[in-house]
Design a protein around this motif. Structure first.
Motif, mmCIF file in Angstrom:
data_model
loop_
_atom_site.group_PDB
_atom_site.id
_atom_site.type_symbol
_atom_site.label_atom_id
_atom_site.label_comp_id
_atom_site.label_asym_id
_atom_site.label_seq_id
_atom_site.Cartn_x
_atom_site.Cartn_y
_atom_site.Cartn_z
ATOM 1 N N LYS A 1 1.007 -0.869 0.426
ATOM 2 C CA LYS A 1 0.191 -0.025 -0.215
ATOM 3 C C LYS A 1 0.467 1.219 -0.029
ATOM 4 O O LYS A 1 0.083 2.644 -0.428
ATOM 5 N N GLY A 2 1.729 1.042 0.794
ATOM 6 C CA GLY A 2 2.819 2.100 0.508
ATOM 7 C C GLY A 2 3.376 2.271 -0.702
ATOM 8 O O GLY A 2 3.422 3.417 -1.245
ATOM 9 N N LEU A 3 3.855 1.217 -1.325
ATOM 10 C CA LEU A 3 4.483 1.819 -3.047
ATOM 11 C C LEU A 3 3.187 1.981 -3.804
ATOM 12 O O LEU A 3 3.400 3.197 -5.246
ATOM 13 N N GLU A 4 2.077 1.474 -3.432
ATOM 14 C CA GLU A 4 0.135 2.210 -4.021
ATOM 15 C C GLU A 4 0.625 3.977 -4.295
ATOM 16 O O GLU A 4 -0.131 4.353 -4.876
ATOM 17 N N VAL A 5 0.774 4.263 -2.843
ATOM 18 C CA VAL A 5 0.314 5.680 -2.439
ATOM 19 C C VAL A 5 1.587 6.547 -3.558
ATOM 20 O O VAL A 5 1.037 7.372 -3.816
ATOM 21 N N ILE A 6 2.752 5.912 -3.514
ATOM 22 C CA ILE A 6 3.759 6.382 -4.642
ATOM 23 C C ILE A 6 3.611 6.695 -5.525
ATOM 24 O O ILE A 6 3.328 7.322 -6.856
ATOM 25 N N GLU A 7 2.841 5.382 -5.985
ATOM 26 C CA GLU A 7 2.687 5.241 -7.764
ATOM 27 C C GLU A 7 1.742 5.795 -8.171
ATOM 28 O O GLU A 7 1.687 6.610 -8.452
ATOM 29 N N ALA A 8 0.466 6.457 -6.882
ATOM 30 C CA ALA A 8 -0.973 6.864 -7.703
ATOM 31 C C ALA A 8 0.124 9.108 -7.391
ATOM 32 O O ALA A 8 -1.034 9.182 -7.476
ATOM 33 N N HIS A 9 0.657 9.151 -5.943
ATOM 34 C CA HIS A 9 1.389 9.853 -6.371
ATOM 35 C C HIS A 9 2.041 10.826 -7.666
ATOM 36 O O HIS A 9 1.366 11.791 -8.535
ATOM 37 N N HIS A 10 2.394 9.519 -8.190
ATOM 38 C CA HIS A 10 3.277 10.430 -9.989
ATOM 39 C C HIS A 10 1.983 9.621 -10.733
ATOM 40 O O HIS A 10 2.060 10.730 -11.491
ATOM 41 N N LEU A 11 0.877 8.889 -10.777
ATOM 42 C CA LEU A 11 0.332 8.379 -11.514
ATOM 43 C C LEU A 11 -1.373 9.542 -12.187
ATOM 44 O O LEU A 11 -1.030 10.688 -13.010
ATOM 45 N N PHE A 12 -1.348 10.259 -10.944
ATOM 46 C CA PHE A 12 -2.413 11.135 -11.415
ATOM 47 C C PHE A 12 -2.259 12.817 -10.228
ATOM 48 O O PHE A 12 -3.161 13.598 -10.899
ATOM 49 N N ASP A 13 -0.581 12.356 -10.451
ATOM 50 C CA ASP A 13 0.253 14.281 -9.919
ATOM 51 C C ASP A 13 -1.136 14.614 -9.040
ATOM 52 O O ASP A 13 -1.084 16.194 -8.707
ATOM 53 N N VAL A 14 -0.985 14.364 -7.944
ATOM 54 C CA VAL A 14 -1.574 14.493 -6.161
ATOM 55 C C VAL A 14 -0.484 14.448 -5.518
ATOM 56 O O VAL A 14 0.213 13.136 -4.921
ATOM 57 N N GLU A 15 -0.441 15.053 -4.403
ATOM 58 C CA GLU A 15 0.784 15.465 -3.891
ATOM 59 C C GLU A 15 0.692 13.995 -2.872
ATOM 60 O O GLU A 15 -0.838 13.216 -2.292
ATOM 61 N N ALA A 16 1.623 13.631 -2.065
ATOM 62 C CA ALA A 16 1.095 12.640 -0.696
ATOM 63 C C ALA A 16 0.420 12.918 -0.036
ATOM 64 O O ALA A 16 -0.163 11.858 0.661
ATOM 65 N N GLN A 17 1.020 14.369 0.697
ATOM 66 C CA GLN A 17 -0.279 14.277 1.643
ATOM 67 C C GLN A 17 -1.819 14.634 1.196
ATOM 68 O O GLN A 17 -2.571 14.383 2.009
ATOM 69 N N ARG A 18 -2.197 14.321 0.022
ATOM 70 C CA ARG A 18 -3.533 14.137 0.011
ATOM 71 C C ARG A 18 -4.472 13.320 -0.642
ATOM 72 O O ARG A 18 -5.049 12.547 -1.607
ATOM 73 N N ILE A 19 -3.013 12.144 -0.328
ATOM 74 C CA ILE A 19 -3.216 10.490 -0.526
ATOM 75 C C ILE A 19 -4.076 9.934 1.031
ATOM 76 O O ILE A 19 -3.098 9.586 2.107
ATOM 77 N N GLU A 20 -4.936 9.384 1.100
ATOM 78 C CA GLU A 20 -5.331 8.755 2.426
ATOM 79 C C GLU A 20 -5.156 7.006 1.927
ATOM 80 O O GLU A 20 -6.167 6.829 0.899
ATOM 81 N N VAL A 21 -5.063 6.163 3.013
ATOM 82 C CA VAL A 21 -4.981 4.600 2.910
ATOM 83 C C VAL A 21 -6.044 4.159 3.601
ATOM 84 O O VAL A 21 -6.313 4.831 5.670
ATOM 85 N N VAL A 22 -6.802 3.369 3.912
ATOM 86 C CA VAL A 22 -8.428 3.007 5.079
ATOM 87 C C VAL A 22 -7.862 1.550 4.482
ATOM 88 O O VAL A 22 -8.484 0.946 3.605
ATOM 89 N N VAL A 23 -7.974 0.365 6.152
ATOM 90 C CA VAL A 23 -7.954 -0.408 5.819
ATOM 91 C C VAL A 23 -9.542 -0.748 5.114
ATOM 92 O O VAL A 23 -10.755 -0.354 6.119
#
Length: 384
Positions: A217-239
Motif C-alpha cells: 500500500k505504501g508503494l501504491e501511495v507513491i505510484e498514485a502520487h506520480h500517476l495522478f499528479d496528486v501530492e502524497a499529503q492528499r493521499i489517504e489509506v483506509v483498511v
C-alpha cells in the motif's frame, strides 16, 4: 487486433492477461512474451500463443528454454536487458503490459515509452523508483499509462470525465492483510507460512509479503502520487477487509466516488487492455445482500511501520523512494529465504533510508546508482 508485449508472462498478472487473451482471440494477440527464470511455463505459453519473440533473464535460461521447444518453433529467443528492451519496443506491438515484479520493470518500460507504445502498468516499482522520469517522458511521447493495479484502476475510473483540479484527495483501500487483528507484541513470531496466507487476494510471494507488511500500500501511495499528479499529503489509506471497494476519490464538494467489484485482478486488467471500452469477462458484481456490511478503519502505523516509511520516502522525494523499494526487495527476499524475521523487514528498510544522502531531481543514472547502493547497504544490515 491489439498486439501485446507481456513483460512478466509467468506471474499472476501475466497469467490473468493470457486468460483474457484466450477469451477474446479476435481482439488480442501476443507478439512477445517475457519472463525471468520460469522457463517451463514460458515454453508452454510459447507453444500456445506462438509469439514472435520471447525473452528470459540470461543466456543459461535462454538455452534451457530452447531445449524445451521443438525445432520447428519459429519464436526468436532473446535474453537479458537488451532482449527485454527489444521485446518492449518490438515493431507492430500496440500495448506493453508491464508486469515484472520489482525494479526490473523500469528499463523495459522506459523502452516501451520511448518507442511510443501504450503501457498497461502493473509494475508499481517503475513509478516508485523513477516516476519523475517516467511520467514526463510518457507525456512527451503521447503515451498513455493505463493502471492495472486494482486500486489505481479504481481511481482512474473515478477520475474519468472529472476535473482534476476539483479533487480533494485520493483514498486507497487496503485489505489489512493477514495480521490486521494481530497484536503488535505477537508480530515478532510471525512465520513465513502465516505471512503468505493472504485472506483475500491470490498473488505472487513477494507481493503477498508486501501486503502483509502494508508496504504494498505504501508503494501504491507513491505510484498514485506520480500517476495522478496528486501530492502524497492528499493521499489517504483506509483498511477495508472485504476488498470490495477498490479505491475512492473525494472531491472539493464533499462527494466521494468509489469503484466496487469482486477482489479479482482480471477486472482491472481487462479495463486497461480494452480501454475505453469494457468487456464481459464472466465476472459477476458483488452480492451486496450477502455481504451485509462494508467496514473501514484507519491503518495502525505503529504496527505496520512499512506504510509509514513509504509516506516518509514520498515526502523526501528524489532518490529516497528508490532506496525504500530496493531495501524492501532485499529484505523481503531474505524473509522468503527465512534468514530474517517479519519485523526485521521494516528495521532494515529504515536503517537503509537513514543512511542515504538523497539526490534531488535525479537522472536515470542517479536512480540506478541509488538502487544499487541501497541493495548493498540493506544486505550489510542483514549480514553485518
Amino acid at each position: 487486433m491489439k498486439y501485446l508485449t507481456l513483460l512478466g508472462s509467468t506471474g499472476s498478472i501475466g497469467k490473468n492477461v493470457l486468460e483474457i487473451v484466450r477469451m477474446y482471440p479476435d481482439r488480442f494477440a501476443v507478439k512477445t512474451l517475457c519472463a525471468a527464470t520460469s522457463v517451463e511455463l514460458l515454453a508452454e505459453q510459447i507453444l500456445e500463443f506462438s509469439p514472435e519473440l520471447a525473452c528470459v533473464i540470461d543466456e543459461a535460461h535462454r538455452d534451457r528454454l530452447k531445449a524445451l521447444l521443438p525445432p520447428s518453433c519459429a519464436t526468436e529467443l532473446l535474453f537479458g536487458e537488451g532482449g527485454y528492451k527489444a521485446a518492449a519496443s518490438c515493431d507492430g506491438v500496440s500495448m506493453v503490459v508491464s508486469a515484472f515484479v520489482g525494479a526490473a520493470g523500469l528499463v523495459p518500460t522506459l523502452a516501451a515509452i520511448e518507442a511510443g507504445k501504450a503501457v498497461a502498468l502493473a509494475n508499481k516499482e517503475t513509478l516508485v523508483t523513477a516516476g519523475d522520469l517516467v511520467m514526463p517522458l510518457a507525456a512527451e511521447k503521447g503515451v498513455p499509462i493505463l493502471p492495472v493495479d486494482s486500486e489505481h484502476s479504481a481511481i482512474f475510473q473515478c477520475l474519468n470525465g472529472e476535473n482534476p483540479r476539483e479533487v480533494s484527495k485520493l483514498i486507497l483501500t487496503a485489505s489489512g492483510g493477514p495480521f490486521r487483528g494481530t497484536p503488535r507484541e505477537a508480530m515478532g513470531d510471525i512465520s513465513l507460512a502465516q505471512a503468505l496466507n493472504h485472506p483475500t487476494w491470490s498473488m505472487g510471494k513477494k507481493i503477498t509479503i508486501d501486503s502483509a507488511t502494508l508496504m504494498n500500500k505504501g508503494l501504491e501511495v507513491i505510484e498514485a502520487h506520480h500517476l495522478f499528479d496528486v501530492e502524497a499529503q492528499r493521499i489517504e489509506v483506509v483498511v477495508h477487509p472485504q476488498s470490495i471497494v477498490h479505491s475512492m476519490v473525494a472531491y472539493v464538494d464533499g462527494v466521494v466516488m468509489a469503484q466496487l467489484g469482486q477482489p479479482d485482478m482480471k477486472g482491472a486488467i481487462a479495463y486497461a487492455l480494452n480501454y475505453p471500452s469494457r468487456m464481459d469477462i464472466g465476472m459477476d458484481p458483488p452480492d451486496f445482500a450477502a455481504l451485509a456490511a462494508l467496514t473501514f478503519e484507519a491503518p495502525d502505523f505503529s504496527k505496520f511501520r512499512c506504510l509509514k516509511l513509504a509516506f516518509e520516502a514520498a515526502g523526501a522525494g528524489g532518490t529516497m523512494p528508490t532506496v525504500l523499494n530496493a531495501a524492501n526487495e532485499v529484505a523481503v527476499a531474505s524473509f522468503l529465504e527465512e534468514r530474517i524475521g517479519f519485523l526485521d523487514i521494516p528495521r532494515i528498510i529504515e536503517a537503509t533510508m537513514d543512511a542515504h544522502p538523497v539526490v534531488t531531481r535525479p537522472a536515470l543514472d542517479h536512480v540506478q546508482e541509488a538502487d544499487t547502493w541501497a541493495r548493498r547497504k540493506a544486505t550489510e544490515f542483514i549480514c553485518p
